[in-house]
Design a protein around this motif. Structure first.
Motif, PDB file in Angstrom:
ATOM      1  N   SER A  63      60.633  53.914  18.809  1.00 48.05           N
ATOM      2  CA  SER A  63      59.852  54.789  17.930  1.00 48.05           C
ATOM      3  C   SER A  63      59.764  56.189  18.536  1.00 48.05           C
ATOM      4  N   ALA A  64      59.645  56.294  19.851  1.00 45.07           N
ATOM      5  CA  ALA A  64      59.618  57.602  20.505  1.00 45.07           C
ATOM      6  C   ALA A  64      60.950  58.314  20.319  1.00 45.07           C
ATOM      7  N   GLU A  65      62.041  57.566  20.405  1.00 40.49           N
ATOM      8  CA  GLU A  65      63.361  58.147  20.210  1.00 40.49           C
ATOM      9  C   GLU A  65      63.526  58.633  18.775  1.00 40.49           C
ATOM     10  N   TYR A  66      63.055  57.839  17.825  1.00 44.43           N
ATOM     11  CA  TYR A  66      63.136  58.209  16.415  1.00 44.43           C
ATOM     12  C   TYR A  66      62.326  59.469  16.143  1.00 44.43           C
ATOM     13  N   LEU A  67      61.119  59.524  16.677  1.00 46.23           N
ATOM     14  CA  LEU A  67      60.266  60.692  16.451  1.00 46.23           C
ATOM     15  C   LEU A  67      60.885  61.947  17.047  1.00 46.23           C
ATOM     16  N   LYS A  68      61.543  61.812  18.194  1.00 43.91           N
ATOM     17  CA  LYS A  68      62.181  62.961  18.815  1.00 43.91           C
ATOM     18  C   LYS A  68      63.318  63.475  17.928  1.00 43.91           C
ATOM     19  N   GLU A  69      64.080  62.548  17.344  1.00 40.03           N
ATOM     20  CA  GLU A  69      65.184  62.940  16.468  1.00 40.03           C
ATOM     21  C   GLU A  69      64.675  63.551  15.173  1.00 40.03           C
TER      22      GLU A  69
END
Length: 74
Positions: A63-69
């Motif tokens: 989820s952190a990776e998705y939010l960063k993208e």
């Protein structure tokens, strides 16, 4: 209780992406290195609390990776 093949795949993949050892991964997830080794190498049975910790960690990671993208919350 065993992790699903998808959970196991994501756990192994994230370990590789971060280029970390089983010991480090176990510390990040909050389980013992012995338990993590059994999960990674043999998909051994785990307690529901251990499965929950793995799931929470995977969810946080992706989820952190998705939010960063995506540029954060809307």
């Amino acid at each position: 209780m065993k992790l699903t093949e998808k959970q196991l795949h994501l756990l192994r993949r994230r370990k590789g992406e971060l280029n970390i050892s089983i010991n480090t991964l176990a510390g990040l997830v909050g389980i013992s290195r012995w338990t993590m080794a059994k999960i990674i190498n043999f998909n051994a049975n785990v307690r529901p609390t251990t499965a929950s910790k793995v799931n929470e960690w995977l969810l946080d990671q992706y989820s952190a990776e998705y939010l960063k993208e995506e540029g954060g919350w809307y």
